[in-house]
Design a protein around this motif. Structure first.
Motif, PDB file in Angstrom:
ATOM      1  N   UNK B 225       0.846  -1.193   0.000  1.00 15.12           N
ATOM      2  CA  UNK B 225       0.000   0.000   0.000  1.00 15.12           C
ATOM      3  C   UNK B 225       0.876   1.236   0.000  1.00 15.12           C
ATOM      4  N   UNK B 226       0.525   2.199  -0.837  1.00 16.35           N
ATOM      5  CA  UNK B 226       1.357   3.396  -0.926  1.00 16.35           C
ATOM      6  C   UNK B 226       0.513   4.594  -1.351  1.00 16.35           C
ATOM      7  N   UNK B 227       0.971   5.745  -0.899  1.00 17.95           N
ATOM      8  CA  UNK B 227       0.355   6.984  -1.357  1.00 17.95           C
ATOM      9  C   UNK B 227       1.105   7.447  -2.593  1.00 17.95           C
ATOM     10  N   UNK B 228       0.371   7.902  -3.549  1.00 17.53           N
ATOM     11  CA  UNK B 228       0.958   8.303  -4.833  1.00 17.53           C
ATOM     12  C   UNK B 228       0.596   9.751  -5.096  1.00 17.53           C
ATOM     13  N   UNK B 229       1.626  10.582  -5.233  1.00 18.83           N
ATOM     14  CA  UNK B 229       1.483  12.001  -5.530  1.00 18.83           C
ATOM     15  C   UNK B 229       0.903  12.790  -4.366  1.00 18.83           C
ATOM     16  N   UNK B 230       1.135  12.276  -3.150  1.00 22.01           N
ATOM     17  CA  UNK B 230       0.609  12.995  -1.989  1.00 22.01           C
ATOM     18  C   UNK B 230       1.593  14.030  -1.459  1.00 22.01           C
ATOM     19  N   UNK B 243      -3.531   9.525  -4.839  1.00 21.75           N
ATOM     20  CA  UNK B 243      -4.120   8.195  -4.764  1.00 21.75           C
ATOM     21  C   UNK B 243      -3.531   7.367  -3.647  1.00 21.75           C
ATOM     22  N   UNK B 244      -4.312   6.414  -3.183  1.00 21.64           N
ATOM     23  CA  UNK B 244      -3.766   5.345  -2.378  1.00 21.64           C
ATOM     24  C   UNK B 244      -3.817   4.095  -3.248  1.00 21.64           C
ATOM     25  N   UNK B 245      -2.643   3.560  -3.543  1.00 24.47           N
ATOM     26  CA  UNK B 245      -2.545   2.388  -4.413  1.00 24.47           C
ATOM     27  C   UNK B 245      -2.195   1.168  -3.575  1.00 24.47           C
ATOM     28  N   UNK B 246      -2.523   0.006  -4.100  1.00 25.94           N
ATOM     29  CA  UNK B 246      -2.202  -1.225  -3.401  1.00 25.94           C
ATOM     30  C   UNK B 246      -1.051  -1.976  -4.050  1.00 25.94           C
ATOM     31  N   UNK B 247      -0.467  -1.372  -5.072  1.00 24.29           N
ATOM     32  CA  UNK B 247       0.695  -1.980  -5.715  1.00 24.29           C
ATOM     33  C   UNK B 247       1.462  -0.839  -6.365  1.00 24.29           C
ATOM     34  N   UNK B 248       2.577  -1.195  -7.031  1.00 22.79           N
ATOM     35  CA  UNK B 248       3.405  -0.154  -7.637  1.00 22.79           C
ATOM     36  C   UNK B 248       2.626   0.589  -8.726  1.00 22.79           C
ATOM     37  N   UNK B 249       2.955   1.844  -8.931  1.00 24.88           N
ATOM     38  CA  UNK B 249       2.178   2.647  -9.891  1.00 24.88           C
ATOM     39  C   UNK B 249       2.126   2.049 -11.292  1.00 24.88           C
ATOM     40  N   UNK B 250       3.219   1.499 -11.765  1.00 24.69           N
ATOM     41  CA  UNK B 250       3.208   1.020 -13.158  1.00 24.69           C
ATOM     42  C   UNK B 250       2.246  -0.140 -13.359  1.00 24.69           C
ATOM     43  N   UNK B 251       1.905  -0.847 -12.282  1.00 20.50           N
ATOM     44  CA  UNK B 251       0.893  -1.895 -12.386  1.00 20.50           C
ATOM     45  C   UNK B 251      -0.445  -1.294 -12.839  1.00 20.50           C
ATOM     46  N   UNK B 252      -0.678  -0.056 -12.422  1.00 25.29           N
ATOM     47  CA  UNK B 252      -1.910   0.643 -12.790  1.00 25.29           C
ATOM     48  C   UNK B 252      -1.749   1.459 -14.065  1.00 25.29           C
ATOM     49  N   UNK B 253      -0.567   1.423 -14.684  1.00 26.59           N
ATOM     50  CA  UNK B 253      -0.325   2.251 -15.860  1.00 26.59           C
ATOM     51  C   UNK B 253       0.103   3.660 -15.509  1.00 26.59           C
ATOM     52  N   UNK B 255       3.180   6.325 -14.089  1.00 25.45           N
ATOM     53  CA  UNK B 255       4.642   6.389 -14.025  1.00 25.45           C
ATOM     54  C   UNK B 255       5.124   6.375 -12.577  1.00 25.45           C
ATOM     55  N   UNK B 256       6.131   5.597 -12.252  1.00 31.30           N
ATOM     56  CA  UNK B 256       6.558   5.474 -10.858  1.00 31.30           C
ATOM     57  C   UNK B 256       7.216   6.727 -10.295  1.00 31.30           C
ATOM     58  N   UNK B 257       7.835   7.523 -11.145  1.00 37.05           N
ATOM     59  CA  UNK B 257       8.516   8.709 -10.638  1.00 37.05           C
ATOM     60  C   UNK B 257       8.349   9.857 -11.632  1.00 37.05           C
ATOM     61  N   UNK B 258       7.140  10.324 -11.788  1.00 34.95           N
ATOM     62  CA  UNK B 258       6.881  11.342 -12.812  1.00 34.95           C
ATOM     63  C   UNK B 258       7.493  12.678 -12.452  1.00 34.95           C
ATOM     64  N   UNK B 259       7.794  13.416 -13.478  1.00 34.57           N
ATOM     65  CA  UNK B 259       8.441  14.713 -13.286  1.00 34.57           C
ATOM     66  C   UNK B 259       7.779  15.716 -14.214  1.00 34.57           C
ATOM     67  N   UNK B 260       7.590  16.914 -13.730  1.00 31.69           N
ATOM     68  CA  UNK B 260       7.188  17.997 -14.607  1.00 31.69           C
ATOM     69  C   UNK B 260       8.438  18.423 -15.357  1.00 31.69           C
TER      70      UNK B 260
ATOM     71  N   UNK C 307       5.848   8.054  -4.885  1.00 25.82           N
ATOM     72  CA  UNK C 307       5.139   6.977  -4.223  1.00 25.82           C
ATOM     73  C   UNK C 307       5.744   6.791  -2.855  1.00 25.82           C
ATOM     74  N   UNK C 308       4.880   6.630  -1.855  1.00 26.34           N
ATOM     75  CA  UNK C 308       5.425   6.453  -0.510  1.00 26.34           C
ATOM     76  C   UNK C 308       4.644   5.392   0.215  1.00 26.34           C
ATOM     77  N   UNK C 309       5.386   4.358   0.666  1.00 28.57           N
ATOM     78  CA  UNK C 309       4.759   3.349   1.505  1.00 28.57           C
ATOM     79  C   UNK C 309       4.902   3.800   2.960  1.00 28.57           C
ATOM     80  N   UNK C 310       4.143   3.168   3.829  1.00 29.36           N
ATOM     81  CA  UNK C 310       4.208   3.545   5.244  1.00 29.36           C
ATOM     82  C   UNK C 310       5.591   3.318   5.805  1.00 29.36           C
ATOM     83  N   UNK C 311       6.291   2.314   5.236  1.00 28.99           N
ATOM     84  CA  UNK C 311       7.611   1.971   5.768  1.00 28.99           C
ATOM     85  C   UNK C 311       8.683   2.965   5.372  1.00 28.99           C
ATOM     86  N   UNK C 312       8.410   3.772   4.346  1.00 29.35           N
ATOM     87  CA  UNK C 312       9.437   4.707   3.883  1.00 29.35           C
ATOM     88  C   UNK C 312       9.642   5.799   4.924  1.00 29.35           C
ATOM     89  N   UNK C 313      10.889   6.042   5.252  1.00 28.27           N
ATOM     90  CA  UNK C 313      11.123   7.098   6.240  1.00 28.27           C
ATOM     91  C   UNK C 313      11.256   8.452   5.583  1.00 28.27           C
TER      92      UNK C 313
END
Lengths: 815, 292, 315
Positions: B225-230, B243-253, B255-260, C307-313
């Protein structure tokens, strides 16, 4: 539930957030499963084996809520000596009449007597509790594995969790939908859940109960004020010819004397007074003779056969699409082709309205429009935002819906159509002296109309449904109804919906302004009761079973029942220790203070049903009518009372051990998608919905795909003895092959929404299914059948007939 | 690097947006339908895609809310024989059950995707007509009477949100229901979402809620579980739709580390300047460098 | 089609994607854009060549080329707009974060200046206008030739954005190359020495800068090694090399050789623009080009933390 009741499902998620455990048992892993803590796939149609094993788990391990069961259910009642269980007759109960195909239920009855024979210790060998134990003794986890394809560990997770989460401190709820109803054993499947919930003490308590998730947004209303041929409003039975015009005969035949139904005469007379007003007098039995009589089975499929036989000449179809929604589509359309006239009212030209020129039968050439003599009237209907009225939700909650806009052009509501149709008929009969026209002429058909289209006032109808007392005031509860003609009431279960002159169903007090019972949002029947049988939320002494689950309780000081905010489903002043006097034999007076199930004459929850059901007092595992498997539990293979239609139009796949059963080796089940609505008339015609699921597809496991050479994203043809259809292929692990009776059971799922009309079209899944019914309800077995599947698209034109014919030949089915 | 100039003065509203908690999305697509109905977005009947229940496929000019469906099989974490033992052990602890995600091996992720309304929005940065602008709610909106369909925003967006409407020529995207916001209403999708997977509100509130939800899910065993773009210091400065995602961003289509891309504007312009100067020098050498 | 479960692996590092769908959108631009790159660069460098060449046949040809180039460029750009009638909306503002905005103004200024300069050069009239416009056109022609590289670079297309240091250089080289070749073809050899030198310098610069760009892109440069982008790149390399060599060897002696060589070079320059253009589409279409580098950044601890998981410091 998430698929079909997405808005209601938010409360399941809310419960989950508060720590509830959600378990989902379904042949397929659906959008509901995705939110559940556990999904257990099982073979479609094997639910009684599963539920029976839960019952056995409870009884074998002493997990029942003893005090609740002893006092509130008929567990202690002793059954007649003559009764024989399925354990003794290898799948049949006593009283089976093979010539008739029905049971003579006399031997199922309770021993009775005064006082009735009972054993509070629940040990008498013929008491219901012990009969229950014996009946389900063989329903073990191993049986579940063999019959349902469910591993014992998964089964035990469910059974144990249910048990641990029931009792004084905690309650569990069971929700089901047409995956249970649509079987030849549908009623008994639901009964099995009722037994579980009664044994665990979950009925009538907050967080407990059984929620029947109905098939569309207002079908609850459609059975309450019924569109069913054999019911009057409020589930009063329709009269039969035997009693003639004798009101008391009708009342005597139609309901028990005791309990809530003990006032049947009041409900009936009030209904008759509402409909026939001054013409209904004590002398003429309040016009009971004006009601039509049931002279046979006029349920949908019986009616279909009558049409084919030329006995039913005309058909008015409103808000229904039998050409797609009913089983054996070819037979439905053949029936329509035999009619003299057909009226279809809908928002767009659905398949039933277009049957005469656009069906699979016109594609194959079996039907030619020039040969069809039916005169078809297609009338435009108003959409749900263009008319006012109530929707009754699945939990008996009525919510008034306001009209937002006028319907366009000639589109009109059902209320308008029905009212003006009868008005015109009455005008034509105004001068008739015929006796047979009296029922129509005597009606109080005087609803006010308003607006540019003379729309009848829905609230006027609601007021009539509520009823009035002799002083002209609105009835506030059904207890005010009288048998002497001084009250009117269009539906006794709705009495009170217009109490104090307020449309109670239109109330919208926000959740923030009331407690969780939310009694001031909408109105639930009967009498705004939110939890039925809520007397059972208190113990026999009237104290809550636990503080945590407090809901209603007896106040010694006030000598009255108190509640958290719900209406008390019990006489408010009847003390918990009340015992009826010797003369109190009728109505509510006949019930004890510790008998919560007031719709039953004995006030008890019926673990065992001594009378009233056609197929037995206890749920028993039978195979679906079409099954790849023979019944491994009893010699009686399938439900003995199931209604079959052995005609050339309705050939059955060979089943179980019958020769040719291997031609259709896979389990077929139908289901729904959130994106579409029933037979698709209201969703495949709406662009924003149509684009979400634009094509019919079948769901198959990767293993079945490999076995049959099915390609994901490709096409498959699915065939039964009735028809062959094509669908896109969705290969998914959400369908798992199951291990049943030592071999693999593959299941194929098909959404049933598609037809030939609309923005998106496809073959109709129900064309594959035969007509075979639960005798209690005349409901078809949609959810379990057999089929074959092959890769590729189906033949077109006459070649399709040959294709199906070849299957019949291989199966040894005559056509 | 941000060139956002706050010009709203007293009309500036608190920053608002969406927190989409995909853990309670039931994939009903009410958001897709509500959005299309409210905004009169044209219909696009494609066909069966076979991508689970996703026949919409991606955000675009005619899809401003898109529900993704991902069916996953996860490895069993213990041998079959231990399932019963572990399950019953768990049952002994509380009445809860081992969560399905870890035990049984099947999972179906569902998530409603939308324009992120980035704090640092590449689309807005590259728009040459000013059609894309930042509203008083801090959201990003395309003015359809200014957009001339130059299409620059389309490949600029790191999430692939914007696209050109073919028969129309302009670019369209989610407006975060700007018209509804002006009337103090929620966006249509948030209103329609039955489970409150889509939550609308002030960004600070939403972020607090999201933190709690992340902690709750992680405690319950959802390790991915992870927060994305928070977060404000990510590549787009945090998004108004996070978003709150339950897997890595690319699984949802995603980008894992988007940049402006505007972050690298200096480098790009420097290179262009240097190259321009170099061109000048080269021209001079060519003209004057030969023997005359 | 692969089964419904083929959406993603269960581990992100196994190259997960959403059914293999692209993450970013491909540009909606069509062939007018690479054509504009070609003609714009041709015009921009021609103005500089013309200005530096003073008077005379080469200068006149170069001014004419610059004018022709810009005359074609504007319609090309307007035609590529989704709503062409709204091309003036480009002039609503100046936005330095948008190379397209900046470029529009450069183009507008250059167009005006070149018109004035060419008018004077070709007709002899308007000397004061000419005097003011000539240096302006030459100066503006420089960024005109390189901002287009910045335009592509300021997108999320990996093969373009990650080449942001290189694209302007490639475009500058291409501009020089094109201007030189055009002037070589149009001017009689005895006056075209500067043009020939420019052609050869441009060819070397173009071939070198393209090569360096592709190498520095690493895996992201894969589009240049396969598909349409690769095909046009090889064509471009061949045409530019062959043409430049022809110009170098025979351009002074033979007008036909000069024309042939210059034509090849021009064709090559156009092909190079198109190759870069197509590479963008190939890069946008495959999610791995977006995910790969971003995942690598995350693994190296250099991500911004979308992306940030709860475990990430890290916050």
């Amino acid at each position: 539930m998430a698929e079909q009741h997405p808005v209601g499902f938010q409360w399941v998620i809310e419960a989950k957030e508060r720590g509830a455990t959600v378990m989902h048992v379904d042949p397929r892993y659906t959008r509901t499963s995705a939110m559940a803590d556990l999904h257990v796939p099982l073979r479609a149609g094997s639910d009684i084996a599963f539920l029976g094993a839960v019952i056995n788990h409870i009884l074998e391990n002493g997990r029942e809520f003893r005090e609740y069961v002893r006092t509130y259910t008929n567990a202690r009642m002793i059954v007649k000596q003559e009764f024989r269980d399925t354990e003794e007759l290898d799948g049949l109960f006593s009283g089976w009449q093979p010539g008739d195909g029905t049971y003579e239920p006399g031997s199922w009855g309770l021993e009775g007597g005064d006082p009735p024979a009972e054993d509070w210790e629940l040990e008498h060998p013929r008491c219901v509790f012990q009969i229950l134990k014996r009946h389900y003794a063989r329903y073990t986890p191993e049986l579940v594995e063999r019959v349902c394809g469910v591993p014992p560990a998964s089964f035990l997770q469910i059974a144990e969790t249910l048990c641990r989460n029931s009792g004084r401190e905690r309650t569990s709820a069971i929700c089901y939908a047409v995956g249970w109803t649509h079987h030849t054993t549908g009623v008994q499947i639901i009964r099995a859940a009722a037994i579980i919930q009664l044994l665990l003490g979950n009925i009538g308590r907050p967080g407990g109960g059984i929620l029947a998730l109905r098939g569309h947004a207002n079908i609850q209303g459609s059975t309450d004020i019924p569109t069913l041929y054999d019911m009057l409003p409020g589930y009063i039975p329709m009269p039969h010819p035997e009693c003639g015009d004798d009101l008391d005969c009708f009342v005597g035949q139609s309901g028990p004397n005791a309990g809530v139904w003990g006032s049947l005469k009041s409900y009936t007379v009030s209904l008759l007074k509402a409909w026939w007003g001054d013409a209904a007098t004590k002398e003429n039995g309040f016009c009971i003779g004006h009601l039509p009589r049931i002279d046979g089975d006029h349920s949908h499929y019986a009616m279909t056969q009558r049409m084919i036989d030329g006995l039913t000449k005309g058909f008015i179809v409103m808000g229904q699409n039998p050409a797609v929604g009913s089983a054996n589509g070819a037979m439905q359309r053949k029936a329509l082709a035999k009619l003299d006239w057909l009226v279809v009212r809908d928002t767009n030209e659905i398949e039933t309205a277009a049957f005469w020129y656009d069906t699979p039968q016109t594609e194959t050439g079996e039907h030619r429009p020039e040969d069809i003599g039916t005169e078809v009237f297609f009338l435009p209907a108003a959409a749900h935002t263009e008319k006012a009225g109530t929707f009754t939700n699945t939990q008996r909650l009525l919510q008034w819906r306001h009209q937002a806009v006028e319907p366009p052009q000639d589109a009109r509501s059902e209320l308008w159509f029905t009212y003006h149709l009868m008005r015109r008929i009455r005008d034509k009969l105004a001068d008739s002296g015929e006796e047979r026209d009296r029922p129509i002429r005597d009606l109080t058909w005087d609803y006010p109309v308003h607006g540019p289209h003379d729309e009848p006032d829905g609230e006027a109808v609601l007021r009539e449904i509520n009823g009035r007392r002799a002083d002209g005031e609105f009835v506030t509860k059904s207890q005010e109804l009288a048998p002497d003609g001084s009250t009117t009431c269009g539906s006794w279960i709705h009495a009170g919906i217009y109490a104090d002159g307020v449309n109670q169903s239109a109330r919208r007090k926000p959740a923030s302004e009331q407690n969780w019972v939310a009694a001031e949002w909408g109105w639930a029947w009967p009498g705004n009761r939110r939890i039925l049988y809520n007397r059972a939320s208190a113990d026999p002494e009237g104290r809550p079973w636990s503080e945590r689950k407090r809901y209603v309780w007896w106040s010694e000081e006030k000598q009255a029942w108190q509640s958290l905010g719900d209406e008390i489903d019990f006489p408010p002043g009847k003390a918990p220790d009340h015992v009826p006097g010797d003369d109190d034999t009728t109505g509510m007076e006949a019930l004890r203070g510790d008998a919560p199930f007031i719709l039953h004459p004995d006030g008890l929850g019926w673990l065992y049903v001594p009378s009233g059901l056609a197929d037995g007092p206890l749920p028993t595992h039978y195979e679906p009518h079409e099954s790849p498997f023979a019944n491994s539990v009893y010699a009686q293979d399938r439900s003995p009372t199931r209604e079959t239609f052995h005609t050339a139009d309705n050939p059955y796949n060979p089943s179980g051990g019958e020769a040719g059963a291997g031609t259709f080796p896979f389990v077929l089940t139908t289901y729904r998608l959130t994106e579409h609505h029933t037979a698709g008339g209201m969703s495949r015609s709406v662009p924003h919905l149509a684009e979400l699921q634009p094509e019919l597809f079948c769901e198959v496991s990767p293993q079945l795909a490999a076995e049959r050479g099915l390609e994901h994203g490709g096409w498959a043809t699915i065939a039964t003895a009735r028809a062959a259809i094509e669908a896109r292929v969705l290969v998914t692990e959400r369908i798992q092959p199951l291990h049943v009776a030592g071999r693999t059971a593959h299941q194929i799922g098909l959404p049933y929404h598609f037809g030939r009309r609309g923005l998106v079209t496809g073959d109709s899944a129900n064309d594959l299914l035969p007509i075979v019914l639960d005798l209690n309800t005349h409901i078809n077995e949609f959810k379990a059948a057999t089929c074959d599947i092959r890769p590729g698209r189906r033949p077109r034109g006459p070649a399709l007939l040959a294709y199906v014919e070849e299957y019949r030949r291989r199966a040894g089915v005559s056509s | 690097m941000t060139f956002t100039v706050r010009t709203y003065g007293p009309d500036q509203k608190p920053r608002q947006g969406f927190f989409t908690d995909t853990s309670i999305c039931i994939g009903c697509k009410a958001c897709e339908v509500a959005c299309k109905e409210w905004n009169q977005v044209p219909v696009q009947i494609g066909g069966f895609t076979g991508k689970s229940y996703d026949n919409t496929e991606a955000l675009g000019a005619n899809t401003w809310r898109h529900v993704a469906f991902i069916e996953q099989r996860k490895e069993m974490t213990f041998a079959d024989g231990l399932v019963e033992h572990a399950a019953l052990e768990q049952l002994a602890a509380q009445t809860g059950l081992q969560t399905y995600q870890e035990g049984d091996g099947l999972r179906w992720l569902m998530a409603s995707d939308v324009c992120k309304h980035c704090t640092h929005a590449a689309c807005l940065d590259v728009c040459p007509t000013g059609a894309l602008f930042r509203t008083e709610f801090d959201t990003v909106v395309v003015q359809d009477d200014i957009c001339n369909g130059c299409g620059y925003c389309v490949p600029a967006c790191p999430f692939g949100v914007l696209d050109q409407r073919k028969d129309d020529g302009r670019v369209w995207k989610c407006t975060l229901c700007y018209d509804r916001l002006k009337d103090d209403m929620q966006p249509a999708c948030a209103q329609a979402c039955p489970t409150d997977s889509i939550q609308f509100g002030e960004l600070d509130d939403l972020r607090d809620r999201a933190e709690q939800r992340l902690a709750q899910l992680t405690d319950a065993g959802a390790e991915k579980a992870q927060l994305y773009l928070a977060d404000e210091d990510d590549g787009v400065g945090g998004a108004h739709a996070f978003f709150l995602l339950l897997d890595e961003p690319e699984v949802y289509g995603l980008p894992p580390d988007p940049v402006d891309v505007t972050r690298n504007l200096r480098t790009t312009w420097s290179s262009a300047a240097v190259a321009a100067v170099g061109l000048g020098v080269g021209l001079a050498v060519a003209v004057f460098g030969g023997r005359r | 089609m692969s089964p419904a479960n083929a959406a993603a692996g269960t581990r992100a590092d196994a190259g997960a994607s959403y059914y293999g769908q692209p993450i970013i959108k491909s540009p909606v631009w069509t062939a007018e854009i690479p054509a504009y790159f070609f003609f714009g660069g041709l015009a921009g460098a021609s103005a500089g060549l013309a200005y530096l060449s003073g008077e005379g046949p080469l200068a006149r040809r170069a001014w004419a080329t610059a004018l022709a180039g810009i005359a074609v460029s504007a319609p090309l750009l307007i035609a590529d707009l989704g709503v062409p009638t709204r091309f003036l909306h480009m002039l609503r503002m100046v936005k330095v974060t948008s190379p397209m905005s900046v470029g529009t103004w450069i183009l507008t200024g250059f167009g005006a200046a070149t018109t004035g300069a060419a008018a004077h050069a070709l007709t002899g009239r308007l000397p004061r206008t000419g005097a003011a416009c000539r240096p302006a056109a030459a100066l503006l022609g420089l960024p005109l030739s390189t901002y287009t590289g910045a335009l592509l670079a300021q997108t999320s297309v990996p093969v373009w954005h990650e080449a942001r240091r290189h694209l302007p250089v490639v475009f500058a080289a291409g501009a020089a190359l094109s201007a030189g070749a055009a002037a070589t073809a149009l001017t009689s050899p005895e006056h075209a020495a500067a043009a020939r030198r420019l052609t050869m310098m441009g060819a070397v610069a173009e071939l070198a800068s393209v090569h360096v760009m592709e190498r520095r892109l690493g895996e992201l440069g894969e589009p240049y090694r396969g598909g349409q982008a690769a095909t046009f790149k090889r064509l471009a390399d061949g045409l530019v090399a062959a043409g430049a060599v022809t110009v170098a060897a025979s351009g002074r002696r033979s007008r036909p050789a000069a024309i042939a060589g210059a034509s090849a070079v021009l064709a090559g320059a156009a092909c190079e623009r198109y190759s870069i253009f197509r590479a963008g589409f190939q890069s946008a279409a495959d999610p791995k080009y977006v995910v790969g580098p971003q995942r690598a950044r995350i693994a190296a601890g250099k991500s911004r933390g979308a992306s940030r998981k709860a475990a990430d410091t890290s916050s």
